[in-house]
Design a protein around this motif. Structure first.
Motif, PDB file in Angstrom:
ATOM      1  N   CYS A 261     -14.438 -16.521  22.517  1.00  0.00           N
ATOM      2  CA  CYS A 261     -15.578 -16.839  21.666  1.00  0.00           C
ATOM      3  C   CYS A 261     -16.299 -18.072  22.162  1.00  0.00           C
ATOM      4  O   CYS A 261     -15.708 -18.996  22.726  1.00  0.00           O
ATOM      5  CB  CYS A 261     -15.166 -17.005  20.210  1.00  0.00           C
ATOM      6  SG  CYS A 261     -14.039 -18.348  19.863  1.00  0.00           S
TER       7      CYS A 261
ATOM      8  N   ALA B 277     -14.337 -13.009  13.702  1.00  0.00           N
ATOM      9  CA  ALA B 277     -15.155 -14.214  13.821  1.00  0.00           C
ATOM     10  C   ALA B 277     -14.786 -15.210  12.730  1.00  0.00           C
ATOM     11  O   ALA B 277     -14.693 -16.429  12.979  1.00  0.00           O
ATOM     12  CB  ALA B 277     -16.636 -13.862  13.745  1.00  0.00           C
TER      13      ALA B 277
ATOM     14  N   LEU C 238     -18.330 -14.101  19.102  1.00  0.00           N
ATOM     15  CA  LEU C 238     -17.302 -13.422  19.876  1.00  0.00           C
ATOM     16  C   LEU C 238     -17.924 -12.780  21.105  1.00  0.00           C
ATOM     17  O   LEU C 238     -19.029 -12.234  21.050  1.00  0.00           O
ATOM     18  CB  LEU C 238     -16.623 -12.344  19.029  1.00  0.00           C
ATOM     19  CG  LEU C 238     -15.909 -12.802  17.763  1.00  0.00           C
ATOM     20  CD1 LEU C 238     -15.258 -11.603  17.080  1.00  0.00           C
ATOM     21  CD2 LEU C 238     -14.873 -13.875  18.063  1.00  0.00           C
TER      22      LEU C 238
END
Length: 339
Positions: free
Chosen positions: A205, A50, A66
């Motif tokens: 994401c 992330a 994510l």
């Protein structure tokens, strides 16, 4: 017009989500290095990836969530809307996931040019979420920025799916003035599976304002992304030049593929694309012969009839070797057809 699945020693032309230049070296290294730890939970990897993703997209880690592919992202975002909208023809996954979640899906019709035919439906309101792929999927084109701005002004939330952004000429919705706060109604999805052609993993994401991301995070499943995918994307993000190289390859090869399809004389229309595939419509008298030859040569293309685009084929940008096989198939059809 989809070829039969090849055997283990008969490779078919690349599908539209696969990398024509292979995988990134650091992604492979990370996966190999992690193989001896597959008996453990990937603790800390979600946070690592992330943070890497946030740096890659120029946002704060709190702006990133994510997800295990776009399906999970759709499921999560449906929790903040009463009903959903999406263009037709368009990615059928939006409607499938909306209906699977027990909510209403309302189509936004596109015209023959695969563009909106009118201003956004006045019924779109603050309790709605609109799913838009930009570039379009499966059309490969870009919707007008002015129309998207109107949709964003009307809907409670707009989900811009930028799965193919790395291959297109238009700006990302992530581009904004640094002195302006994030629009809390905007959610942007980016796919590492597609950006790097890593079809064997499911990882992307959601990017949005931090309050919305914090609201959505509890909706994510426990450990939704496997250790192999996380390590692959960590390696990818440590090798950002790979995505630049893949993007450059796709753009150049896409132009060559478009020109080759037009020059073959087999297609009545070939449309420009902003994705890693090209849309082409065979002449009726060539369609059956083309389908049979591609099937015989184990060349895989996508018949877009099931996507609401009857008569159209989606043909992926491929490696040079696969491109040569596809060219040979076209030549066989041209030679077999009557003058």
């Amino acid at each position: 017009m989809v070829a039969a699945h090849p055997s283990a020693d008969e490779e078919a032309l690349l599908d539209w989500n696969e990398s024509p230049i292979g995988p990134p070296a650091l992604a492979v290294k990370r996966v190999i290095d992690a193989a001896g730890r597959l008996h453990r939970y990937p603790r800390g990897l979600m946070e690592e990836v992330a943070a890497l993703a946030a740096a890659h997209f120029g946002v704060a880690p709190g702006n990133v969530l994510l997800t295990a592919g776009v399906d999970e992202a759709i499921d999560i975002t449906l929790s903040i809307a009463a009903r959903a909208w999406g263009v037709k023809p368009g990615f059928d996954g939006y409607e499938d996931r909306v209906l699977a979640n027990g909510k209403e899906f309302h189509p936004i019709p596109l015209g023959p040019d695969w563009q909106p035919t009118a201003a956004p439906d006045p019924a779109i309101g603050p309790d709605d979420i609109v799913y838009l792929a930009q570039p379009g999927n499966p059309t490969g084109n870009l919707h007008p920025a002015e129309w998207i701005a109107q949709v964003r002004a009307a809907a409670g939330h707009v989900f811009i799916d930028e799965t193919y952004q790395e291959f297109c000429s238009g700006p990302s919705a992530l581009r904004r003035r640094a002195d302006r706060p994030w629009d809390p109604r905007l959610l942007v999805y980016r796919s590492f599976s597609k950006a790097a052609g890593l079809a064997g993993i499911r990882l992307g994401c959601l990017i949005g304002d931090q309050e919305t991301i914090a609201r959505l995070e509890p909706r994510r499943r426990f450990m939704p992304i496997d250790a192999v995918s996380l390590n692959a994307v960590a390696g990818l993000l440590e090798e950002p030049e790979f995505m630049d190289r893949l993007s450059a390859y796709v753009r150049e090869a896409r132009a060559g593929l478009t020109a080759r399809l037009r020059a073959s004389g087999l297609f009545e229309e070939v449309r420009p694309s902003e994705a890693n595939f090209v849309l082409a419509k065979p002449y009726p008298q060539a369609a059956d012969a083309l389908a049979g030859q591609l099937r015989a040569d184990l060349v895989r293309v996508k018949d877009c009839t099931v996507l609401g685009m009857p008569g159209w084929l989606r043909i992926s940008v491929s490696s040079e070797d696969d491109r040569a096989r596809f060219d040979a198939s076209l030549d066989r059809v041209v030679q077999a057809l009557p003058v």
